[in-house]
Design a protein around this motif. Structure first.
Motif: not given
Length: 168
Positions: A14-19, A146-166
Motif C-alpha cells: 500500500s505504500v507504493t500504490a499505483q495510480v 517514455g513516461f511513467a508515474v507512481t503514486y506513493n500513498e503514504k507520502n501523498s507523492c507522485f513520482f514521475g520519470t521521463q526517458v529519452f532516446t535518439s
C-alpha cells in the motif's frame, strides 16, 4: 508468523500504490502533449512515444516511490543507470539517452481529470524550470520518449520519470 508476513506484505504494497491505468494514461498523454508543445515552440521536432520506454520509466518511478526519494540510479546492477534500464527492456544501446525524474505532492487520492492534468502540468513545469531537465526535453538528438508515474500513498507523492532516446 505467516499472518505477520502477509500483513507486512500488504503494508509495503500500500505504500507504493499505483495510480490506476486510466489515471496514469491521462497523465502520460498530458505530459507528452506539454513537452511536445514546448519543443515545437522552440523549433524542435516533437517526440514519439515509445511503449517500451514507458516501461523503462516505470522501473525508475516505482524505485523512487518505494525508496521515497529522487534518484537516477538503482542498487540492482542491471538496472543501475538509465542506460542499463533501457538495455534491460529494449535490448539495444542508443547513442543519446536521458532521464528526468521528479516528484509532486498531492493530498487527494480521488483524482478528477482536471486534477490529473494539474499533476501533469506541475511535473512538466518542474522539469522546464530546471536547466538539466529542460535541456533533456529540448535535446535535438532525442526522438523518442517514455513516461511513467507512481503514486506513493503514504507520502501523498507522485513520482514521475521521463526517458529519452535518439533514433539509435
Amino acid at each position: 508468523m505467516k499472518f505477520t508476513s502477509f500483513l507486512l506484505f500488504l503494508i509495503s504494497f500500500s505504500v507504493t500504490a499505483q495510480v490506476n491505468e486510466t489515471e496514469e494514461n491521462l497523465i502520460r498523454k498530458e505530459v507528452l502533449h506539454l513537452v511536445n508543445e514546448y519543443r515545437i515552440s522552440k523549433r524542435k521536432t516533437p517526440l514519439d512515444e515509445d511503449g517500451q520506454l514507458n516501461s523503462v520509466a516505470k522501473l525508475q518511478s516505482d524505485y523512487n516511490s518505494k525508496n521515497n526519494s529522487l534518484s537516477h540510479y538503482q542498487k540492482k546492477q542491471q538496472l543501475k543507470t538509465v542506460k542499463e534500464r533501457i538495455f534491460y527492456i529494449k535490448h539495444q544501446n542508443y547513442s543519446a539517452y536521458g532521464e528526468n525524474c521528479n516528484m509532486y505532492q498531492q493530498q487527494n487520492r480521488s483524482f478528477s481529470e482536471d486534477d490529473l492534468k494539474v499533476i501533469a502540468y506541475a511535473l512538466f513545469e518542474l522539469w522546464k524550470n530546471s536547466k538539466g531537465h529542460r535541456e533533456n526535453m529540448l535535446n535535438s538528438n532525442f526522438y523518442f520518449t517514455g513516461f511513467a508515474v507512481t503514486y506513493n500513498e503514504k507520502n501523498s507523492c507522485f513520482f514521475g520519470t521521463q526517458v529519452f532516446t535518439s533514433k539509435n
